[in-house]
Design an enzyme around this catalytic site. Sequence first.
Site, PDB file in Angstrom:
ATOM      1  N   GLY A  72      13.824  -2.598  28.443  1.00 37.37           N
ATOM      2  CA  GLY A  72      13.411  -2.061  26.668  1.00 37.37           C
ATOM      3  C   GLY A  72      13.655  -3.133  25.632  1.00 37.37           C
ATOM      4  O   GLY A  72      14.008  -3.058  24.617  1.00 37.37           O
ATOM      5  N   ASP A  99       7.190   0.870  33.956  1.00 35.83           N
ATOM      6  CA  ASP A  99       8.026   1.824  33.791  1.00 35.83           C
ATOM      7  C   ASP A  99       9.201   2.006  34.528  1.00 35.83           C
ATOM      8  O   ASP A  99       8.977   2.070  35.741  1.00 35.83           O
ATOM      9  CB  ASP A  99       7.116   3.119  33.743  1.00 35.83           C
ATOM     10  N   TYR A 152      20.779  13.513  27.420  1.00 39.49           N
ATOM     11  CA  TYR A 152      21.131  12.183  27.073  1.00 39.49           C
ATOM     12  C   TYR A 152      22.660  11.984  27.400  1.00 39.49           C
ATOM     13  O   TYR A 152      22.767  10.788  28.154  1.00 39.49           O
ATOM     14  CB  TYR A 152      21.219  11.978  25.753  1.00 39.49           C
TER      15      TYR A 152
END
Length: 262
Positions: free
Chosen positions: A29, A79, A172
Site C-alpha cells: 500500500g 494485488d 473492516y
Amino acid sequence: MGAAARQSLQNARMNTSKPLQGKVAIVTGAGRGIGAAVAGALAREGASVCCVARSGTELEQVVGDIRGAGGSAIASVCDISNPSSVEQMAAFASSSFGGVDLLVANAGVSSDGKPVEESDIEAWRRTVDVNLFGTYLCARAVIPAMRSRGGGKIITIGSGMGHRARGGLSAYACSKAATWMLTRVLANELGPYGIDVNELIPGPVVTAMTATDFASQHLAAPALQDEWFKSPKDVLPLLLFLATQPPKGPSGQSFGLARREM
Ligand code: NAP
C-alpha cells in the site's frame, strides 16, 4: 548482482550512520497515504524499499521521489489478495536487494459503513480478502527470506476498530480484529526465528481512504470527537521506533496513536 542490489550496497558503504542502512523493507500500500509516507521514511533511514500496490502510476511517483532524494527503491505492482502475485512480489524484492528484513503490511481498504443487514456480500468478502488474507499472504511470503537472514520484523497496520465493536463498517472491523490475532499468532510462531511482529494503530489519518468519511456526519460523532486527526507523516515516529527496535525487542504487541480506543 543486479543494479538495485549494487545501489543498495553502495548506499550502505556511503553512509553507515543511518539506523536502517543495509536493511531491505517491503511496504504494501505504498502508492499513497500512510504507506507512501512510510516507504519514504524507511528509505531516508537507509533501507532499500520495495513499494507495493496495484496502481503502477502511483508507485512510480513514490519510487521516483525516493530515488530523487538519494534513496533506494523499486516498485512491485501486486494485488496482495492474490497468492501467486504476492509470491512473485516477495521473490522480486528478495532477489533485487539480496533479502528481506522488514515487512510493513499496510495495504488495506475500508468498507461501506452500512449495518450488517444492508451490507453488500461481495464487498464484505473483498474487504476481508484484502485486509486479512492479503496480510496473511504477505507475511507468509516473507518468512523464508527473514529466517534465512536470522531475523526480521513484521509491522501490521491495524485499527482501533479491530479492538472495539462499533456499528457499521463490520467487514473492516472484523478484518482488522482478525489481523490483530494474526499478528499475535505470528509473533508466537516466529519468535524462535528472531522475527518480531507488532501492530501499529494509526488512529485517524486524513488520506484518500478517509477524507470523505471524516467529513461526513456518520463518522464525525461521537467516536472521533476530540481525536487527533493526523497526516501520514505523523505516523512515522512510531513506525520508525518499531522498525528500529533491537532483536528480541517487543513482539506480539499493539502500539497506537489514537487518543482513545476507537
Ligand atoms: P489509502 O490512502 O487508501 O492507501 C491504501 C493503499 O493500499 C494504496 O496504496 C492502495 O493502492 C493499496 N491497496 C489497496 N488494496 C490493495 C491490494 N488489494 N493490493 C495491493 N495494494 C492495495 O489508505 P490509508 O489511509 O493510507 O490506509 C493505510 C492502512 O492504514 C490501511 O490498512 C488502513 O486500514 C489503515 N488505517 C488507516 C487509518 C486512517 O485513518 N487513514 C486509520 C487506521 C488504520 P492501490 O489501490 O493502487 O492498490
